[in-house]
Design an enzyme around this catalytic site. Structure first.
Site, PDB file in Angstrom:
ATOM      1  N   TYR A 121      37.636 -28.487 126.957  1.00 51.88           N
ATOM      2  CA  TYR A 121      37.908 -29.722 125.771  1.00 51.88           C
ATOM      3  C   TYR A 121      38.349 -29.098 124.523  1.00 51.88           C
ATOM      4  CZ  TYR A 121      36.454 -33.768 123.132  1.00 51.88           C
ATOM      5  OH  TYR A 121      36.490 -34.897 122.138  1.00 51.88           O
ATOM      6  N   THR A 124      38.612 -29.063 118.511  1.00 55.18           N
ATOM      7  CA  THR A 124      38.174 -28.482 117.292  1.00 55.18           C
ATOM      8  C   THR A 124      39.430 -27.452 116.887  1.00 55.18           C
ATOM      9  OG1 THR A 124      35.785 -28.634 117.863  1.00 55.18           O
ATOM     10  CG2 THR A 124      36.524 -27.395 115.962  1.00 55.18           C
ATOM     11  N   GLY A 127      40.644 -25.744 110.994  1.00 52.25           N
ATOM     12  CA  GLY A 127      40.485 -26.426 109.621  1.00 52.25           C
ATOM     13  C   GLY A 127      39.903 -27.920 109.749  1.00 52.25           C
ATOM     14  N   ALA A 128      39.550 -28.327 110.881  1.00 55.40           N
ATOM     15  CA  ALA A 128      38.900 -29.337 111.257  1.00 55.40           C
ATOM     16  C   ALA A 128      37.973 -29.610 112.513  1.00 55.40           C
ATOM     17  CB  ALA A 128      40.044 -30.550 111.806  1.00 55.40           C
ATOM     18  N   GLY A 338       4.055 -12.195 115.867  1.00 54.94           N
ATOM     19  CA  GLY A 338       5.066 -10.923 115.655  1.00 54.94           C
ATOM     20  C   GLY A 338       5.573 -10.582 117.039  1.00 54.94           C
ATOM     21  N   GLU A 361      29.351 -30.508 119.962  1.00 50.76           N
ATOM     22  CA  GLU A 361      29.163 -32.075 120.411  1.00 50.76           C
ATOM     23  C   GLU A 361      28.876 -33.022 119.108  1.00 50.76           C
ATOM     24  OE1 GLU A 361      30.328 -31.601 124.525  1.00 50.76           O
ATOM     25  OE2 GLU A 361      29.219 -33.549 123.941  1.00 50.76           O
ATOM     26  N   SER A 364      24.164 -32.514 113.554  1.00 53.64           N
ATOM     27  CA  SER A 364      23.198 -33.587 113.903  1.00 53.64           C
ATOM     28  C   SER A 364      23.574 -34.474 112.520  1.00 53.64           C
ATOM     29  CB  SER A 364      21.784 -32.699 113.575  1.00 53.64           C
ATOM     30  OG  SER A 364      21.544 -32.271 114.646  1.00 53.64           O
TER      31      SER A 364
END
Ligand SMILES: Cc1cc2nc3c(=O)[nH]c(=O)nc-3n(C[C@H](O)[C@H](O)[C@H](O)COP(=O)(O)OP(=O)(O)OC[C@H]3O[C@@H](n4cnc5c(N)ncnc54)[C@H](O)[C@@H]3O)c2cc1C
Length: 378
Positions: A121, A124, A127-128, A338, A361, A364
């Site tokens: 897919y 993206t 810049g976007a 630890g 995707e 949030s």
């Protein structure tokens, strides 16, 4: 779950056994090396655990989003890096399933039953990301072809993709109404695949940039109509956000299990650390988040499978499961003290893997934007 059909229970069991016997044992190796899990994907494909949403008349199983969530929770429990590599096909396939013509479905989805192929897919850009309408890639009509130019970024599976779902502007001056979705054969001249990104978590999943330079896309690869691409790309998320959220629930469940068994064994001040309220309350909250996340995931999946608009629930499920998964994994590291910070123990990987759940995707923050928009639109 008791209200599952026998077929759904079988699918869940098959996915769990695959996660337990094939995915988990190899997960540390793939995390350490970042090596692409080709053999695991092949085994998943052979067991019928890939491409389950491909329609039956295209050679697939034609299963719903709900079945996908059952499967993805189990594989996410095994390793979300491998789960992302394995299930990213759905994100590129869904635009074809929801908007493709019969001929496009047969041609581009049919091939997944013949070989363990991948598709990506590609929306993206450098810049976007959240602001999808800000993409710059163009596909301008030239005779019976579209000439595509631009760069995509962070494309999962790009190094192994047979084809891409590409969102491009066919009318650069028309905002999101000028965007169109295309199926783009990865072998077309002018496509350059970038180097594999060296990510913090889910390290074996393949993410790369993809550049298109005068790529000639045949007109019959256009999905729906010109100008419908934004709508198609967003509709795909209604199907795939429940799936991603399910993998986040699986990761949270894994972190919870590790924390419970460690808290029972680790001794401090003369007894197991599980006796301390500070630990047991943390674990109570982790368990509650896993259960609540799963309920939202199932609700969002069942809504879309019933043919109802689920945008609100898909965003809620993705937001809650992703944020919970990050919190649960962080708390699991805390329970381990630890040792939690050390690569010899399993939870630091889970904490690194969890972070991307809040980003890809739709972040949030963007899920909250969608939830608010849906509420105020009523
Ligand atoms: C490992 C990985 C795999 C990916 N796989 C794919 C893939 O297969 N295909 C694909 O197309 N993309 C993919 N992506 C891209 C991913 O979907 C984007 O990174 C994501 O949508 C965020 O976009 P951005 O990185 O440009 O961040 P930006 O959009 O620049 O956001 C930066 C910050 O600003 C916040 N922000 C932005 N807008 C708003 C707003 N309106 N309100 C509040 N906060 C806001 C964001 O929440 C974020 O915290 C992947 C990314 C990664 C890292």
């Amino acid at each position: 779950m008791s209200d599952l059909s026998p077929e759904q229970k079988d699918l869940q069991k098959l996915a769990f056994e695959f996660a337990r016997d094939v995915v988990r044992p190899k997960a540390p190796h793939h995390d350490e090396t970042g090596e692409w899990p080709a053999d695991i994907l092949k085994q998943g494909w052979e067991r019928g655990l890939m491409n389950i949403h491909v329609p039956e008349d295209c050679g697939g199983l034609g299963l719903g989003t709900f079945e996908g969530t059952l499967m993805d929770e189990e594989i996410g429990w095994g390793c979300t890096g491998i789960a992302t590599a394995m299930t990213a096909n759905s994100l590129a396939q869904v635009p074809v399933i929801v908007a493709g013509s019969d001929a496009q479905k047969k041609k581009w989805l049919g091939r997944f039953s013949e070989a363990p192929l991948l598709c990506s897919y590609a929306v993206t850009e450098p810049g976007a990301g959240s602001d999808v309408a800000g993409i710059k890639t163009t596909a301008l009509k030239k005779g019976d072809k579209y000439l595509c130019n631009g760069s995509k970024m962070w494309i999962t599976g790009a190094g192994h993709a047979d084809w891409f779902f590409v969102l491009a502007k066919t009318d650069p001056n028309a905002g999101h109404k000028g965007m169109t979705g295309f199926i783009v054969d990865a072998k077309l001249p002018g496509i350059t695949i970038g180097k594999k990104e060296n990510n913090m978590g889910q390290r074996c999943s393949d993410t790369r940039g993809v550049t298109f330079e005068d790529v000639e896309i045949p007109a019959d690869c256009l999905l729906g109509n010109e100008g419908e691409g934004f709508k198609i790309a967003m509709r795909a998320f209604d199907h795939t956000r429940p799936l991603v959220a399910a993998a986040a629930v699986g990761l949270g469940r894994a972190a919870l299990e590790h924390a419970v068994s460690y808290a029972k064994e680790r001794k401090a001040f003369g007894g197991p650390i599980s006796q301390f309220q500070g630990i047991s309350f943390m674990i109570s909250d982790m368990a509650t988040k896993v259960e609540a996340g799963r309920l939202l995931v199932h609700k969002s999946a069942r809504e879309i499978d019933a043919g109802r608009r689920n945008t609100l629930y898909a965003a809620m499920a993705k937001r809650f499961a992703a944020d919970s998964c990050m919190e649960i994994a962080t708390d699991a590291v805390q329970v381990f003290g630890g040792n939690g910070f050390n690569k010899e123990y399993p939870v630091e990987k889970l904490m690194r893997d969890a972070k991307i759940m809040q980003i890809y995707e739709g972040t949030s923050q963007i899920q909250r934007v969608i939830i608010a928009r849906e509420l105020f639109a009523k």
